[in-house]
Design a protein around this motif. Structure first.
Motif, PDB file in Angstrom:
ATOM      1  N   LEU A  50       0.811  -1.216   0.000  1.00 54.60           N
ATOM      2  CA  LEU A  50       0.000   0.000   0.000  1.00 54.60           C
ATOM      3  C   LEU A  50       0.845   1.268   0.000  1.00 54.60           C
ATOM      4  O   LEU A  50       0.417   2.315  -0.488  1.00 54.60           O
ATOM      5  N   ALA A  51       2.073   1.166   0.554  1.00 59.61           N
ATOM      6  CA  ALA A  51       2.938   2.339   0.632  1.00 59.61           C
ATOM      7  C   ALA A  51       4.173   2.215  -0.255  1.00 59.61           C
ATOM      8  O   ALA A  51       5.084   3.033  -0.149  1.00 59.61           O
ATOM      9  N   SER A  56      12.649  -2.287   0.534  1.00 57.67           N
ATOM     10  CA  SER A  56      13.360  -1.329   1.382  1.00 57.67           C
ATOM     11  C   SER A  56      12.884  -1.349   2.828  1.00 57.67           C
ATOM     12  O   SER A  56      13.650  -1.052   3.748  1.00 57.67           O
ATOM     13  N   HIS A  57      11.612  -1.672   3.049  1.00 56.89           N
ATOM     14  CA  HIS A  57      11.015  -1.606   4.373  1.00 56.89           C
ATOM     15  C   HIS A  57      10.482  -2.971   4.795  1.00 56.89           C
ATOM     16  O   HIS A  57      10.285  -3.854   3.953  1.00 56.89           O
ATOM     17  N   LYS A 181       8.655   4.874  -2.007  1.00 56.38           N
ATOM     18  CA  LYS A 181       9.627   4.915  -3.100  1.00 56.38           C
ATOM     19  C   LYS A 181       9.988   6.348  -3.456  1.00 56.38           C
ATOM     20  O   LYS A 181      11.127   6.640  -3.835  1.00 56.38           O
ATOM     21  N   ALA A 182       9.032   7.245  -3.319  1.00 57.63           N
ATOM     22  CA  ALA A 182       9.245   8.639  -3.712  1.00 57.63           C
ATOM     23  C   ALA A 182       9.748   9.502  -2.565  1.00 57.63           C
ATOM     24  O   ALA A 182      10.460  10.487  -2.786  1.00 57.63           O
ATOM     25  N   PHE A 204       0.917  -1.185  13.466  1.00 61.53           N
ATOM     26  CA  PHE A 204       2.027  -1.685  12.663  1.00 61.53           C
ATOM     27  C   PHE A 204       2.918  -0.525  12.263  1.00 61.53           C
ATOM     28  O   PHE A 204       2.486   0.639  12.204  1.00 61.53           O
ATOM     29  N   ALA A 205       4.173  -0.856  12.017  1.00 59.26           N
ATOM     30  CA  ALA A 205       5.128   0.121  11.506  1.00 59.26           C
ATOM     31  C   ALA A 205       5.797  -0.457  10.271  1.00 59.26           C
ATOM     32  O   ALA A 205       6.151  -1.642  10.233  1.00 59.26           O
ATOM     33  N   LEU A 206       5.929   0.370   9.243  1.00 59.43           N
ATOM     34  CA  LEU A 206       6.711   0.033   8.059  1.00 59.43           C
ATOM     35  C   LEU A 206       8.053   0.728   8.236  1.00 59.43           C
ATOM     36  O   LEU A 206       8.130   1.956   8.199  1.00 59.43           O
TER      37      LEU A 206
END
Length: 368
Positions: A50-51, A56-57, A181-182, A204-206
């Motif tokens: 979603l993000a 990367s995360h 990504k941005a 939750f944490a990304l």
């Protein structure tokens, strides 16, 4: 015996959920069973997607409310020798600062009025003047009012200064744009029971994988240590301690519904239609929004309480509740107000019915 219809929750969460989400909680799950491990993996994968988290995360869920995941993220990522700058224009920014102080972390605060967005220029200046700052915390959508802060601009300047950005996205994640990504963000924190339209009980944490890896040993708490929580998921896919299995099942069902709806852009369109219907109808009755349209997110609307002697919030609240609508009192420090949420499994037609109820209640209050 008849049963009253369930109330529509016009709050920032908990909120009205779909039948499919509630039905997902009817099954019992073994927390170490392969089926539940697969369900957890799907949940983590969908949250990252979603993000735009990609490789990367990592998605690190935790039992508890949104405040639990905020405290866990600060405790894990902000070490004893680090220095946190908190950007505050509402109650939830203040809560981040309070959490960091309780943890014994070094904290500075930049403050704006509750109707003013965070100023990138002021943040830029503060970071230039204090190179000891290591982390910056921002509330994306301040649920105190519904104000939208400039995430993209703050992410760009914190990256330029070499600082780690921690974003409280409780009332924005799943609807408002967040693109990892941005925009360079070290951690995004959110919960199951707001724009994702799940039920309460899970945060939750990304978090950037390299940031998580470097955070080993920071957290003074056993149960809130997100590094160790992450390592548990990476090792065997399991939660370290008993998970809220039905909440996880409900969130996965809600995430599948979000995809079927058309992902966050489609959900945002529905929420904006809800807000526009509400704002227009309330304006016709003389109610004034607290925020300027330029900074108003279509998540929750804060209205000034009428100053006339006929208006009493308690009576207004009870009358609405009696008609099947639950709203929230205001949370402003300097103005009487009340809040009406625009999120959840609700449509513009629900707001038309709400407006009809408010019009009738106002007439009754004025003539009482």
């Amino acid at each position: 015996m008849t049963t009253a219809a369930p109330a529509i929750l016009l709050t920032p969460g908990p909120l009205t959920t779909r039948l499919e989400t509630r039905q997902a909680m009817l099954r019992d799950w073994g927390s170490r069973d392969e089926a539940f491990i697969a369900l957890t993996a799907e949940m983590r994968r969908r949250l990252l997607a979603l993000a735009g988290g990609g490789d990367s995360h990592a998605a690190v869920p935790l039992q508890g409310s949104g405040t639990f995941i905020v405290e866990a993220t600060i405790a894990t990522l902000v070490g004893p020798a680090d220095h946190l700058l908190v950007l505050v224009n509402g109650a939830y920014g203040e809560r981040i600062a309070a959490i960091a102080r309780r943890l014994g972390r070094r904290v500075d605060v930049l403050t704006w009025e509750e109707d003013q967005p965070v100023s990138p220029a002021s943040v830029d200046r503060a970071l230039a003047e204090n190179p000891a700052i290591t982390h910056v915390a921002l509330v994306h959508c301040e649920t105190t009012t519904g104000l939208l802060n400039p995430l993209a601009e703050i992410a760009a300047l914190t990256s330029r200064h070499g600082k780690a950005l921690l974003v409280d996205a409780m009332s924005s994640f799943g609807a408002l744009p967040i693109d990892l990504k941005a925009h360079p963000v070290a951690a995004v924190m959110a919960s199951s029971n707001k724009c994702l339209e799940g039920v309460p009980g899970l945060g939750f944490a990304l978090i950037e994988r390299r940031t998580l890896a470097a955070a080993k040993g920071n957290c003074p708490s056993l149960s809130l240590d997100l590094h160790d929580q992450w390592q548990g998921f990476e090792t065997n896919g399991q939660w370290r301690f008993t998970p809220p299995v039905q909440v996880v099942a409900a969130l996965v069902a809600a995430l599948r519904q979000l995809e079927a709806e058309g992902d966050p852009p489609a959900r945002l369109r529905r929420y904006r239609a809800n807000f526009d219907t509400l704002a227009a109808g309330m304006a016709e009755m003389g109610f004034r929004l607290f925020l300027d349209a330029a900074v108003q997110a279509p998540i929750i609307a804060t209205f000034h309480s009428p100053a006339e002697p006929w208006f009493r919030f308690d009576g207004f609240y009870r009358a609405l509740a009696g008609r099947g609508f639950l709203i929230y009192p205001g949370k402003l420090s300097r103005a009487d107000s009340f809040r009406i949420g625009c999120i959840g499994a609700i449509e513009p037609a629900d707001f038309q019915r709400l407006l009809e109820a408010i019009a009738a209640i106002v007439d009754e209050m004025k003539t009482a």
